[in-house]
Design a protein around this motif. Structure first.
Motif, short mmCIF file in Angstrom:
data_model
loop_
_atom_site.label_atom_id
_atom_site.label_comp_id
_atom_site.label_asym_id
_atom_site.label_seq_id
_atom_site.Cartn_x
_atom_site.Cartn_y
_atom_site.Cartn_z
N SER A 1 0.82 -1.21 0.00
CA SER A 1 0.00 0.00 0.00
C SER A 1 0.85 1.26 0.00
CB SER A 1 -0.91 -0.01 1.23
OG SER A 1 -1.55 1.23 1.40
N SER A 2 0.41 2.26 -0.74
CA SER A 2 1.12 3.55 -0.78
C SER A 2 0.93 4.31 0.54
CB SER A 2 0.60 4.39 -1.95
OG SER A 2 -0.78 4.66 -1.80
N THR A 3 -0.05 3.89 1.34
CA THR A 3 -0.30 4.54 2.63
C THR A 3 0.06 3.61 3.79
OG1 THR A 3 -2.63 3.83 2.48
CG2 THR A 3 -2.10 6.08 1.76
N ALA A 4 0.99 2.68 3.53
CA ALA A 4 1.37 1.69 4.54
C ALA A 4 1.92 2.35 5.80
CB ALA A 4 2.39 0.72 3.98
N ASP A 5 2.64 3.45 5.65
CA ASP A 5 3.21 4.12 6.82
C ASP A 5 2.12 4.61 7.77
OD1 ASP A 5 5.72 3.66 5.89
OD2 ASP A 5 6.06 5.69 5.12
N ILE A 6 1.02 5.10 7.20
CA ILE A 6 -0.11 5.55 8.02
C ILE A 6 -0.70 4.37 8.78
CG2 ILE A 6 -2.46 6.49 7.93
CD1 ILE A 6 -1.58 8.13 5.49
N ALA A 7 -0.90 3.26 8.08
CA ALA A 7 -1.49 2.07 8.70
C ALA A 7 -0.59 1.52 9.79
CB ALA A 7 -1.76 1.00 7.65
N CYS A 8 0.72 1.48 9.53
CA CYS A 8 1.65 0.94 10.52
C CYS A 8 1.65 1.78 11.80
CB CYS A 8 3.06 0.87 9.94
SG CYS A 8 3.27 -0.40 8.68
#
Length: 233
Positions: A158-165
C-alpha cells in the motif's frame, strides 16, 4: 473454591470471529471449562460470522451491526482526521471497532466481575466501556501490529502503509496498556511489547501456556483422531 471465596461472573472476550477452528477459540473454551469447574459463571463474546454482529456465543445473545449508522460515524471520524483515513485498512478496522464497541455496550458488560480479553483490539475497545468496579485482564496471544504491518507493507504494498503501521503500532500499545494486568505466554512477546511498543514492564506478566493432558491422553486412544491432530498442528 475454598470456603469464603466469591464465585465470579466472568466474560472471556475477543475481537475475532468466534467460534473458529483452533487458536484463541480453543483457549477460551478450555479456560471456560476450568473456571466453571471452580464454580464461576463464564460467558464467551466475539464477532459473529462475517463480522456482521457481536454475540455472546453460549447464550445466543446477538447484536446486529447497523451498516448505515457505522458508515455515518466513520464519515464523521474521517472528517476530523482526514490523513489517517486515507488508508483503506485503517478505515476497515475503525469501522469494525465502532461496531464492536456498540455491540459490547448493547450486550451489557456491566454485569461482570471480571473481563478477560484475548487480544489488544478487544482490550482497547472494552477498557473505556467497562464499569470501574470490573477488573480487566488481557492475554495477548500474538502481535497484531507485526501481522498487519507485514500485510499492508508486503502483501498489499500500500502507498499509505506508513499511516497504517503507525495506527496499528498505537493500537498495540494501547491494548497492552489498557488492562489491569496484561499476560503474555513468553519472554519473546514481552520483550517485543516493551522494546517496540513502549509498554511498561510492570504491566506485563509472563504466564506460560498449560496443556490439557487428559484430553491428549483420550485422543491417543483413538489413533485416527490422534494422527489427524498431529498432521494439522
Amino acid at each position: 473454591m475454598k470456603r469464603g471465596e466469591k464465585f465470579m461472573k466472568i466474560l472471556l472476550a475477543t475481537f475475532w470471529e468466534v467460534p473458529h477452528v483452533g487458536g484463541v477459540w480453543n483457549y477460551m473454551q478450555q479456560l471456560k471449562k476450568e473456571l466453571e469447574a471452580l464454580g464461576h459463571e463464564v460467558d464467551l463474546l466475539g464477532h459473529g460470522a462475517g463480522n456482521e454482529s457481536v454475540h455472546i456465543v453460549n447464550k445466543n445473545q446477538e447484536f446486529i451491526k447497523d451498516e448505515l449508522s457505522l458508515v455515518t460515524k466513520l464519515a464523521q471520524k474521517e472528517k476530523n482526521q482526514p490523513l489517517l483515513y486515507k488508508d483503506e485498512v485503517v478505515k476497515f478496522y475503525e469501522k469494525q471497532r465502532l461496531g464492536y464497541m456498540e455491540g459490547v455496550t448493547h450486550l451489557c458488560i456491566d454485569q461482570y466481575d471480571l473481563i478477560h480479553t484475548q487480544d489488544v483490539v478487544s482490550t482497547a475497545c472494552i477498557s473505556p466501556l467497562k464499569p470501574e468496579k470490573t477488573a480487566l485482564v488481557a492475554t495477548i496471544h500474538g502481535c497484531v501490529a507485526h501481522e498487519l504491518n507485514h500485510y499492508v507493507k508486503n502483501t498489499l504494498k500500500s502507498s499509505t502503509a506508513d499511516i497504517a503501521c503507525k495506527y496499528f503500532n498505537e493500537l498495540e500499545h494501547t491494548g497492552a496498556m489498557s488492562a489491569d494486568c496484561t499476560v503474555v505466554a513468553n519472554n519473546w512477546l514481552k520483550n517485543i511489547l516493551i522494546k517496540e511498543f513502549q509498554v511498561q514492564e510492570q504491566k506485563l506478566t509472563v504466564f506460560h501456556y498449560g496443556y490439557d493432558i487428559n484430553s491428549f491422553l483420550q485422543r491417543m486412544q483413538n489413533p485416527q483422531v490422534f494422527v489427524h491432530v498431529l498432521v494439522n498442528k
